[in-house]
Design an enzyme around this catalytic site. Structure first.
Site, PDB file in Angstrom:
ATOM      1  N   SER A   1       0.836  -1.202   0.000  1.00 48.84           N
ATOM      2  CA  SER A   1       0.000   0.000   0.000  1.00 48.84           C
ATOM      3  C   SER A   1       0.871   1.251   0.000  1.00 48.84           C
ATOM      4  O   SER A   1       1.953   1.271   0.569  1.00 48.84           O
ATOM      5  CB  SER A   1      -0.916   0.036   1.223  1.00 48.84           C
ATOM      6  OG  SER A   1      -1.633   1.259   1.226  1.00 48.84           O
TER       7      SER A   1
ATOM      8  N   LYS B   1      -4.658  -6.898   3.203  1.00 43.28           N
ATOM      9  CA  LYS B   1      -4.624  -5.774   2.250  1.00 43.28           C
ATOM     10  C   LYS B   1      -6.040  -5.483   1.750  1.00 43.28           C
ATOM     11  O   LYS B   1      -6.430  -4.326   1.559  1.00 43.28           O
ATOM     12  CB  LYS B   1      -3.687  -6.107   1.080  1.00 43.28           C
ATOM     13  CG  LYS B   1      -3.684  -5.060  -0.040  1.00 43.28           C
ATOM     14  CD  LYS B   1      -3.088  -3.753   0.426  1.00 43.28           C
ATOM     15  CE  LYS B   1      -3.289  -2.523  -0.426  1.00 43.28           C
ATOM     16  NZ  LYS B   1      -3.332  -2.540  -1.825  1.00 43.28           N
TER      17      LYS B   1
ATOM     18  N   HIS C   1      -7.729  -3.674   4.504  1.00 41.94           N
ATOM     19  CA  HIS C   1      -7.117  -2.330   4.507  1.00 41.94           C
ATOM     20  C   HIS C   1      -7.811  -1.455   3.461  1.00 41.94           C
ATOM     21  O   HIS C   1      -8.214  -0.322   3.726  1.00 41.94           O
ATOM     22  CB  HIS C   1      -5.625  -2.491   4.199  1.00 41.94           C
ATOM     23  CG  HIS C   1      -4.910  -1.243   3.779  1.00 41.94           C
ATOM     24  ND1 HIS C   1      -5.098  -0.647   2.545  1.00 41.94           N
ATOM     25  CD2 HIS C   1      -4.006  -0.468   4.416  1.00 41.94           C
ATOM     26  CE1 HIS C   1      -4.345   0.427   2.447  1.00 41.94           C
ATOM     27  NE2 HIS C   1      -3.663   0.554   3.571  1.00 41.94           N
ATOM     28  N   ASN C   2      -7.991  -1.993   2.259  1.00 45.47           N
ATOM     29  CA  ASN C   2      -8.613  -1.210   1.184  1.00 45.47           C
ATOM     30  C   ASN C   2     -10.070  -0.903   1.505  1.00 45.47           C
ATOM     31  O   ASN C   2     -10.584   0.151   1.141  1.00 45.47           O
ATOM     32  CB  ASN C   2      -8.534  -1.975  -0.138  1.00 45.47           C
ATOM     33  CG  ASN C   2      -7.146  -1.887  -0.739  1.00 45.47           C
ATOM     34  OD1 ASN C   2      -6.189  -1.523  -0.061  1.00 45.47           O
ATOM     35  ND2 ASN C   2      -7.019  -2.224  -2.001  1.00 45.47           N
TER      36      ASN C   2
ATOM     37  N   GLU D   1     -10.085   1.873   3.750  1.00 38.57           N
ATOM     38  CA  GLU D   1      -9.740   3.024   2.899  1.00 38.57           C
ATOM     39  C   GLU D   1     -10.997   3.555   2.187  1.00 38.57           C
ATOM     40  O   GLU D   1     -11.237   4.766   2.151  1.00 38.57           O
ATOM     41  CB  GLU D   1      -8.686   2.545   1.896  1.00 38.57           C
ATOM     42  CG  GLU D   1      -8.167   3.562   0.918  1.00 38.57           C
ATOM     43  CD  GLU D   1      -7.177   2.894  -0.055  1.00 38.57           C
ATOM     44  OE1 GLU D   1      -6.219   2.238   0.399  1.00 38.57           O
ATOM     45  OE2 GLU D   1      -7.380   3.009  -1.272  1.00 38.57           O
TER      46      GLU D   1
ATOM     47  N   HIS E   1     -40.436 -20.942  13.433  1.00 38.43           N
ATOM     48  CA  HIS E   1     -38.965 -21.029  13.522  1.00 38.43           C
ATOM     49  C   HIS E   1     -38.483 -21.159  14.966  1.00 38.43           C
ATOM     50  O   HIS E   1     -37.282 -21.320  15.186  1.00 38.43           O
ATOM     51  CB  HIS E   1     -38.324 -19.797  12.869  1.00 38.43           C
ATOM     52  CG  HIS E   1     -38.471 -19.793  11.374  1.00 38.43           C
ATOM     53  ND1 HIS E   1     -37.883 -20.741  10.572  1.00 38.43           N
ATOM     54  CD2 HIS E   1     -39.165 -18.982  10.542  1.00 38.43           C
ATOM     55  CE1 HIS E   1     -38.193 -20.500   9.302  1.00 38.43           C
ATOM     56  NE2 HIS E   1     -38.983 -19.438   9.260  1.00 38.43           N
TER      57      HIS E   1
HETATM   58  P1  NAP Z   1      -0.516  -1.059 -14.154  1.00 37.94           P
HETATM   59  O1  NAP Z   1       0.144   0.258 -14.049  1.00 37.94           O
HETATM   60  O2  NAP Z   1      -1.720  -1.202 -14.991  1.00 37.94           O
HETATM   61  O3  NAP Z   1       0.593  -2.112 -14.634  1.00 37.94           O
HETATM   62  C1  NAP Z   1       0.264  -3.445 -14.875  1.00 37.94           C
HETATM   63  C2  NAP Z   1       1.493  -4.178 -15.353  1.00 37.94           C
HETATM   64  O4  NAP Z   1       1.133  -5.523 -15.572  1.00 37.94           O
HETATM   65  C3  NAP Z   1       2.042  -3.650 -16.656  1.00 37.94           C
HETATM   66  O5  NAP Z   1       3.432  -3.782 -16.670  1.00 37.94           O
HETATM   67  C4  NAP Z   1       1.409  -4.582 -17.678  1.00 37.94           C
HETATM   68  O6  NAP Z   1       2.184  -4.744 -18.844  1.00 37.94           O
HETATM   69  C5  NAP Z   1       1.425  -5.881 -16.931  1.00 37.94           C
HETATM   70  N1  NAP Z   1       0.401  -6.780 -17.397  1.00 37.94           N
HETATM   71  C6  NAP Z   1      -0.895  -6.505 -17.666  1.00 37.94           C
HETATM   72  N2  NAP Z   1      -1.556  -7.616 -18.034  1.00 37.94           N
HETATM   73  C7  NAP Z   1      -0.635  -8.612 -18.001  1.00 37.94           C
HETATM   74  C8  NAP Z   1      -0.694  -9.998 -18.291  1.00 37.94           C
HETATM   75  N3  NAP Z   1      -1.838 -10.570 -18.665  1.00 37.94           N
HETATM   76  N4  NAP Z   1       0.440 -10.721 -18.149  1.00 37.94           N
HETATM   77  C9  NAP Z   1       1.596 -10.160 -17.775  1.00 37.94           C
HETATM   78  N5  NAP Z   1       1.715  -8.839 -17.488  1.00 37.94           N
HETATM   79  C10 NAP Z   1       0.609  -8.084 -17.603  1.00 37.94           C
HETATM   80  O7  NAP Z   1      -0.929  -1.616 -12.715  1.00 37.94           O
HETATM   81  P2  NAP Z   1      -0.346  -1.239 -11.277  1.00 37.94           P
HETATM   82  O8  NAP Z   1      -1.069  -0.051 -10.755  1.00 37.94           O
HETATM   83  O9  NAP Z   1       1.135  -1.227 -11.330  1.00 37.94           O
HETATM   84  O10 NAP Z   1      -0.874  -2.475 -10.423  1.00 37.94           O
HETATM   85  C11 NAP Z   1      -0.262  -3.753 -10.421  1.00 37.94           C
HETATM   86  C12 NAP Z   1      -0.897  -4.552  -9.286  1.00 37.94           C
HETATM   87  O11 NAP Z   1      -0.665  -3.849  -8.041  1.00 37.94           O
HETATM   88  C13 NAP Z   1      -2.417  -4.693  -9.385  1.00 37.94           C
HETATM   89  O12 NAP Z   1      -2.816  -5.913  -8.820  1.00 37.94           O
HETATM   90  C14 NAP Z   1      -2.933  -3.553  -8.508  1.00 37.94           C
HETATM   91  O13 NAP Z   1      -4.233  -3.784  -8.021  1.00 37.94           O
HETATM   92  C15 NAP Z   1      -1.911  -3.557  -7.396  1.00 37.94           C
HETATM   93  N6  NAP Z   1      -1.748  -2.295  -6.653  1.00 37.94           N
HETATM   94  C16 NAP Z   1      -1.828  -1.093  -7.281  1.00 37.94           C
HETATM   95  C17 NAP Z   1      -1.675   0.066  -6.528  1.00 37.94           C
HETATM   96  C18 NAP Z   1      -1.740   1.422  -7.167  1.00 37.94           C
HETATM   97  O14 NAP Z   1      -1.824   2.402  -6.414  1.00 37.94           O
HETATM   98  N7  NAP Z   1      -1.669   1.546  -8.478  1.00 37.94           N
HETATM   99  C19 NAP Z   1      -1.422  -0.018  -5.149  1.00 37.94           C
HETATM  100  C20 NAP Z   1      -1.308  -1.268  -4.561  1.00 37.94           C
HETATM  101  C21 NAP Z   1      -1.475  -2.404  -5.321  1.00 37.94           C
HETATM  102  P3  NAP Z   1       1.840  -3.952 -20.218  1.00 37.94           P
HETATM  103  O15 NAP Z   1       2.463  -2.602 -20.023  1.00 37.94           O
HETATM  104  O16 NAP Z   1       2.491  -4.778 -21.231  1.00 37.94           O
HETATM  105  O17 NAP Z   1       0.340  -3.899 -20.321  1.00 37.94           O
END
Ligand code: NAP
Length: 633
Positions: A294, A349, A352-353, A356, A613
């Site tokens: 987070s 987590k 937590h969300n 949030e 019941h």
């Molecule tokens: P993001 O910016 O959309 O990045 C996703 C990444 O995964 C990109 O590198 C993408 O590659 C890759 N990807 C997408 N589909 C894929 C597939 N089928 N196979 C392999 N790689 C794939 O997402 P993010 O915000 O970094 O989030 C990543 C994870 O962390 C998610 O589960 C999210 O819920 C979690 N998270 C996010 C946050 C936040 O604040 N953003 C906070 C905590 C946790 P391409 O560029 O090739 O599409």
């Protein structure tokens, strides 16, 4: 190159160290030479050293290693029995570890054969009892000849020379930020992003090109080459979308990995999927850590709160790295802890969300009421929130809301240009379904999820507002009179949101036998994460049991004094046309939980009336069930 050869006395550290020194052309250092005279005397008397005795010795060794690395490196022979000692000596990511191990009988035999050494053979048991399994480096068995031990060590070192400490898959918002955070903290890291011809090409390389200051990094879009680039046991962090993408990525990775390798899922996966994946990797001899992260993009880059669960042995492989990149609490301790087995890291987590969601919604409700009920400008609301944030109500979400209320685009408030339809990805709704599954009341946080659903129906809202001529009504009376009540109502709504979340966590932890430590969970949420706050610090210091959550020090008083105010503010807002789903559900939830004589007698009577019941009676404590023939027909 820096090489440290470790092991209890008698394992042959000096022999191997000198052999390596000759083969690699590096000077040899014997850690025993760095002991202060008091330690040598103590050991000579056959007395074991304490951790305090070892401190000046380890500090002198760390400083020597730093100096000698600049001159090209060295081989050091050093007992380094505990992981904390090893961490103190890990002055560079160029440092490689060889850990010599063997059976007690073999070591004992070799010790007895030694002459002129101040260690007494009888101290072996004391050393063996404090020796900890290392979290990095190579374990080498000493049962072979010295030449064989040297050969195995050289093989490992030459193989490892260019290997990276960790790999990150997914160069999106979070993966890129965490990879750069690792690199900045001295962890060499390989970056990987999938290759999709004509669409997703050279993504990882682009990250490196934009950040040339990190030399200890490498970029890949071929999965096999990425895996080969990693030191063993391999440590791979996946930061990709939850769901099918994780299983597909594991399908591709597992055949390329070996026994004892570790895969971490740092995304927001559903905890039951994570339970399943921990078992899947265990079956093939690998470790899996479902890990909540987070803090958003900035947190990931500068210090997130990290919630790893799953395989404890796997956690030991990355404990040091995660500690380096995480936020630190007020005492300087890393905001990371091993949460518990299975999918518990992802489970907390998820909750937590959900908290949030509730915290964000309460703030949204108050912004609306203050602006359109009390006629405050956005800047005034921002000032009120900033003022609250200076005291015990301080929280990251309050702070950013005060900030965004001032943000202008082209001279106008950006907030008013943002479409009022809130999105969601899953964790809020999963918490709600989990609460329903376990029969835990969850209405305040459930309302935060529902509110986002209602917000999505924009066209219908617009049409209905005309049909039913809905408009906000101004509140009479001076804001100054209401403000202390609003503040108390806000404080209590937040306490309720947290109580609801912690109660769900405790219930599921008990049901699944996870034995989660809630003071520790609250502690790692005091910094780095989105719900960090003064309240979380109080929970971390005082949490004892979900049953007595409302009675916690500093909370009980707010429940007593805030109750009427929360009811009054909710009542006022409802009559003026404002929906306050989380605050209203909060006061209902609280009143329900502190009412001794509830209306459920009516429900039981109705159930028995129409469906036979049965019910239990207040005047019969035996637990017997009664049925009444309510009508004559
Ligand atoms: P993001 O910016 O959309 O990045 C996703 C990444 O995964 C990109 O590198 C993408 O590659 C890759 N990807 C997408 N589909 C894929 C597939 N089928 N196979 C392999 N790689 C794939 O997402 P993010 O915000 O970094 O989030 C990543 C994870 O962390 C998610 O589960 C999210 O819920 C979690 N998270 C996010 C946050 C936040 O604040 N953003 C906070 C905590 C946790 P391409 O560029 O090739 O599409």
């Amino acid at each position: 190159m820096l090489v440290v050869v470790t092991g209890v006395s008698g394992t042959g550290k000096t022999t191997l160290g000198m052999g390596l020194s000759q083969a690699l052309g590096l000077p040899f250092l014997d850690a025993d030479q760095f002991h202060p005279p008091a330690n040598i005397e103590k050991m000579g008397r056959g007395e074991p050293l304490t951790d305090a005795d070892r401190q000046p010795w380890l500090a002198a060794l760390a400083s020597k290693l730093l100096d000698i690395e600049k001159q090209g490196g060295a081989v050091l022979a050093c007992s380094a029995l505990k992981n904390t000692y090893r961490q103190q000596l890990q002055v560079s990511d160029q440092l490689r570890w060889i850990h010599l191990t063997g059976s007690r009988d073999l070591i004992w035999e070799r010790m007895l054969a030694r002459q002129n050494h101040y260690m007494k053979a009888g101290m072996l048991d004391s050393q063996l009892s404090i020796w900890e399994k290392p979290s990095s480096g190579k374990l080498i068995d000493i049962s072979g000849t010295p030449a064989q031990v040297l050969e195995a060590s050289l093989h490992y070192l030459t193989q490892q020379e260019m290997k990276m400490n960790m790999g990150v898959i997914g160069m999106g918002v979070m993966g890129k930020s965490l990879a750069l955070n690792l690199a900045e903290n001295g962890v060499s890291v390989s970056l990987y992003n999938r290759f999709v011809a004509g669409k997703e090409e050279g993504i990882a390389q682009k990250v490196l090109d934009e950040n040339p200051e990190f030399a200890q990094t490498a970029a890949f879009e071929d999965l096999q080459a990425f895996v080969t680039s990693l030191a063993t046991p391999r440590r791979i962090l996946m930061m990709i979308p939850a769901g099918a993408a994780i299983d597909a990525q594991l399908d591709a990775l597992i055949p390329l990995l070996g026994k004892d390798d570790l895969v971490i899922d740092g995304g927001n996966s559903f905890y039951l999927d994570s339970d399943r994946r921990v078992n899947r990797l265990k079956e093939v001899g690998m470790h899996f850590l479902p890990m909540g992260v987070s803090g958003g993009e900035e947190g990931a880059r500068k210090g997130p709160s990290i919630m790893p669960g799953g395989n404890a042995e796997g956690y030991a492989l990355v404990e040091d790295f995660l500690g380096r990149i995480s936020a630190k609490d007020k005492d300087g301790k890393p905001c990371v802890t091993y949460v518990g087995p299975g999918g518990s890291g992802h489970f907390i987590k998820m909750v937590h969300n959900s908290i949030e969601y509730g915290e964000m919604q309460v703030l949204a409700e108050l912004v609306h009421l203050l602006r359109f009920g009390f006629g405050c400008s956005a800047a005034q609301v921002s000032e009120i929130f900033s003022d609250w944030g200076k005291g015990e109500l301080k929280s990251f979400l309050l702070e950013i809301t005060a900030d965004l209320l001032l943000f202008k685009e082209g001279g106008e408030l950006l907030l008013d240009k943002i479409l009022d339809q809130a999105g969601q990805k899953g964790t809020g709704a999963w918490s709600l379904t989990t609460a329903l599954e376990y029969g835990i009341p969850y209405s305040p946080l459930a309302e935060a999820v529902n509110a986002r659903g209602v917000s999505g129906e924009k066209a219908m809202r617009v049409a209905f507002s005309k049909t039913f001529q809905h408009e906000f009504q101004p509140v009479e009376g001076a804001l100054e009179t209401w403000l202390p009540k609003i503040k108390e109502a806000y404080a209590l709504a937040r306490i309720i949101n947290h109580e609801v979340g912690f109660r769900l966590m405790k219930t599921v932890s008990d049901a699944k036998g996870w034995d989660l430590n809630f003071n520790e969970i609250a502690r790692i949420w005091t910094n780095g994460c989105i719900i960090r706050s003064g309240l979380m610090e109080r929970i971390s210091a005082n949490y004892a049991d979900p049953i007595s959550f409302f009675e916690m020090a500093g909370v009980k008083e707010q429940v007593i004094s805030g109750r009427k105010n929360l009811a009054e503010i909710v009542g006022l807002a409802l009559t003026k046309g404002f929906a306050l789903p989380v605050m209203s559900a909060g006061i209902n939830y609280l009143l329900g939980r502190i009412t001794a004589e509830s209306s459920a007698s009516v429900i039981q009577a109705q159930r028995d009336y129409f469906g036979a019941h049965t019910y239990q009676r207040k005047d019969d404590s035996s637990g017997k069930f009664y049925h009444t023939q309510w009508t004559n027909s």
